[in-house]
Design a protein around this motif. Sequence first.
Motif, PDB file in Angstrom:
ATOM      1  N   ILE A  70      28.766  16.760  41.994  1.00  0.00           N
ATOM      2  CA  ILE A  70      28.273  15.696  43.064  1.00  0.00           C
ATOM      3  C   ILE A  70      28.482  14.298  42.374  1.00  0.00           C
ATOM      4  CG2 ILE A  70      26.370  14.902  44.340  1.00  0.00           C
ATOM      5  CD1 ILE A  70      25.672  17.840  44.558  1.00  0.00           C
ATOM      6  N   ARG A  71      28.101  14.203  41.032  1.00  0.00           N
ATOM      7  CA  ARG A  71      28.177  13.094  40.534  1.00  0.00           C
ATOM      8  C   ARG A  71      29.632  12.671  40.381  1.00  0.00           C
ATOM      9  NH1 ARG A  71      23.608  14.515  35.905  1.00  0.00           N
ATOM     10  NH2 ARG A  71      21.858  13.546  37.210  1.00  0.00           N
ATOM     11  N   LEU A  72      30.601  13.326  40.047  1.00  0.00           N
ATOM     12  CA  LEU A  72      32.071  13.020  39.900  1.00  0.00           C
ATOM     13  C   LEU A  72      32.661  12.587  41.222  1.00  0.00           C
ATOM     14  CD1 LEU A  72      34.178  12.648  37.648  1.00  0.00           C
ATOM     15  CD2 LEU A  72      34.658  15.065  38.124  1.00  0.00           C
ATOM     16  N   LEU A  73      31.948  13.500  42.247  1.00  0.00           N
ATOM     17  CA  LEU A  73      32.483  12.833  43.759  1.00  0.00           C
ATOM     18  C   LEU A  73      32.140  11.432  43.864  1.00  0.00           C
ATOM     19  CD1 LEU A  73      31.770  16.220  45.517  1.00  0.00           C
ATOM     20  CD2 LEU A  73      34.026  15.302  45.503  1.00  0.00           C
ATOM     21  N   ALA A  74      30.838  11.189  43.735  1.00  0.00           N
ATOM     22  CA  ALA A  74      30.497   9.815  43.976  1.00  0.00           C
ATOM     23  C   ALA A  74      31.071   8.904  42.941  1.00  0.00           C
ATOM     24  CB  ALA A  74      28.818   9.728  43.889  1.00  0.00           C
ATOM     25  N   LEU A  75      31.398   9.153  41.964  1.00  0.00           N
ATOM     26  CA  LEU A  75      32.200   8.335  40.945  1.00  0.00           C
ATOM     27  C   LEU A  75      33.424   7.935  41.104  1.00  0.00           C
ATOM     28  CD1 LEU A  75      30.572   9.267  37.733  1.00  0.00           C
ATOM     29  CD2 LEU A  75      30.249   7.045  38.695  1.00  0.00           C
ATOM     30  N   THR A  76      34.214   8.861  41.853  1.00  0.00           N
ATOM     31  CA  THR A  76      35.955   8.892  41.900  1.00  0.00           C
ATOM     32  C   THR A  76      36.263   8.697  43.128  1.00  0.00           C
ATOM     33  OG1 THR A  76      35.941  11.126  42.046  1.00  0.00           O
ATOM     34  CG2 THR A  76      36.107  10.114  39.958  1.00  0.00           C
ATOM     35  N   GLY A  77      35.718   9.151  44.355  1.00  0.00           N
ATOM     36  CA  GLY A  77      36.030   9.140  45.524  1.00  0.00           C
ATOM     37  C   GLY A  77      37.152  10.174  45.764  1.00  0.00           C
ATOM     38  N   CYS A  78      37.179  10.973  44.972  1.00  0.00           N
ATOM     39  CA  CYS A  78      38.174  12.327  45.285  1.00  0.00           C
ATOM     40  C   CYS A  78      37.676  13.041  46.249  1.00  0.00           C
ATOM     41  CB  CYS A  78      38.116  12.853  43.952  1.00  0.00           C
ATOM     42  SG  CYS A  78      39.314  12.251  42.559  1.00  0.00           S
ATOM     43  N   ARG A  79      38.733  13.979  46.574  1.00  0.00           N
ATOM     44  CA  ARG A  79      38.327  15.009  47.527  1.00  0.00           C
ATOM     45  C   ARG A  79      37.634  16.164  46.694  1.00  0.00           C
ATOM     46  NH1 ARG A  79      43.543  13.345  48.825  1.00  0.00           N
ATOM     47  NH2 ARG A  79      43.836  12.475  50.928  1.00  0.00           N
ATOM     48  N   LEU A  80      36.969  16.982  47.486  1.00  0.00           N
ATOM     49  CA  LEU A  80      36.211  18.017  46.838  1.00  0.00           C
ATOM     50  C   LEU A  80      36.850  19.152  45.912  1.00  0.00           C
ATOM     51  CD1 LEU A  80      33.401  19.652  46.543  1.00  0.00           C
ATOM     52  CD2 LEU A  80      34.123  20.784  48.967  1.00  0.00           C
ATOM     53  N   GLY A  81      38.149  19.366  46.692  1.00  0.00           N
ATOM     54  CA  GLY A  81      39.249  20.191  45.901  1.00  0.00           C
ATOM     55  C   GLY A  81      39.869  19.607  44.750  1.00  0.00           C
ATOM     56  N   GLU A  82      39.978  18.253  44.801  1.00  0.00           N
ATOM     57  CA  GLU A  82      40.181  17.739  43.573  1.00  0.00           C
ATOM     58  C   GLU A  82      39.533  17.867  42.368  1.00  0.00           C
ATOM     59  OE1 GLU A  82      43.038  14.435  46.293  1.00  0.00           O
ATOM     60  OE2 GLU A  82      40.948  13.869  45.481  1.00  0.00           O
ATOM     61  N   VAL A  83      38.379  17.821  42.822  1.00  0.00           N
ATOM     62  CA  VAL A  83      37.364  17.647  41.724  1.00  0.00           C
ATOM     63  C   VAL A  83      36.829  19.098  41.160  1.00  0.00           C
ATOM     64  CG1 VAL A  83      34.728  17.219  41.200  1.00  0.00           C
ATOM     65  CG2 VAL A  83      36.120  15.354  42.421  1.00  0.00           C
TER      66      VAL A  83
END
Length: 176
Positions: free
Chosen positions: A46-59
């Motif tokens: 969740i933190r990485l999604l918030a920091l990067t704007g990447c898609r769920l599958g990418e993270v």
Amino acid sequence: PVRHIKRYQEVTRDRYFNDEELARLGSVLHQAQSERSEPLSVINAIRLLALTGCRLGEVISLQWSDIDFEGHQLKLRDSKTGPRSHTIGAETTEFLRALPRTNDCLWVLPHSQRDRPLPDYTLKKAWRRLRAKAGLKDLRLHDLRHTVGTFAGQTGANAFAIRDKLGHKTTATTNR
């Protein structure tokens, strides 16, 4: 052949986190990590999604070999728009450096058994619990991606820069 078939109405969502909602989410994630009430991989995803704007599958498919710490880049092999490089800032680079890592695990966000990545269903179930604790009823994980794009636009980034950051094929998608 389908001209008499009525299409489903597409519901567009224009929702992103505001500063207060992000603060509540951060507080709930910190509490969950302290209490160990959710898997660490979920919290970090969740933190990485918030920091990067990447898609769920990418993270969740991110492997340690996909991170260029010196070049501040993520190599996204399995992106919706094809393989691409994703630039990350110094804060995100330091966040990734600080993540727990074992030599035998390829995944940045591993499953508890460390032989595969964190399953998206595990993350989505945990998100529902965390979202409820934070009082964020109508927010989805994907809205973190919208937040990154919106905040980039508010800081003056042009549509081309935001398109590249989010990995959109066209600026029409970005503008929407």
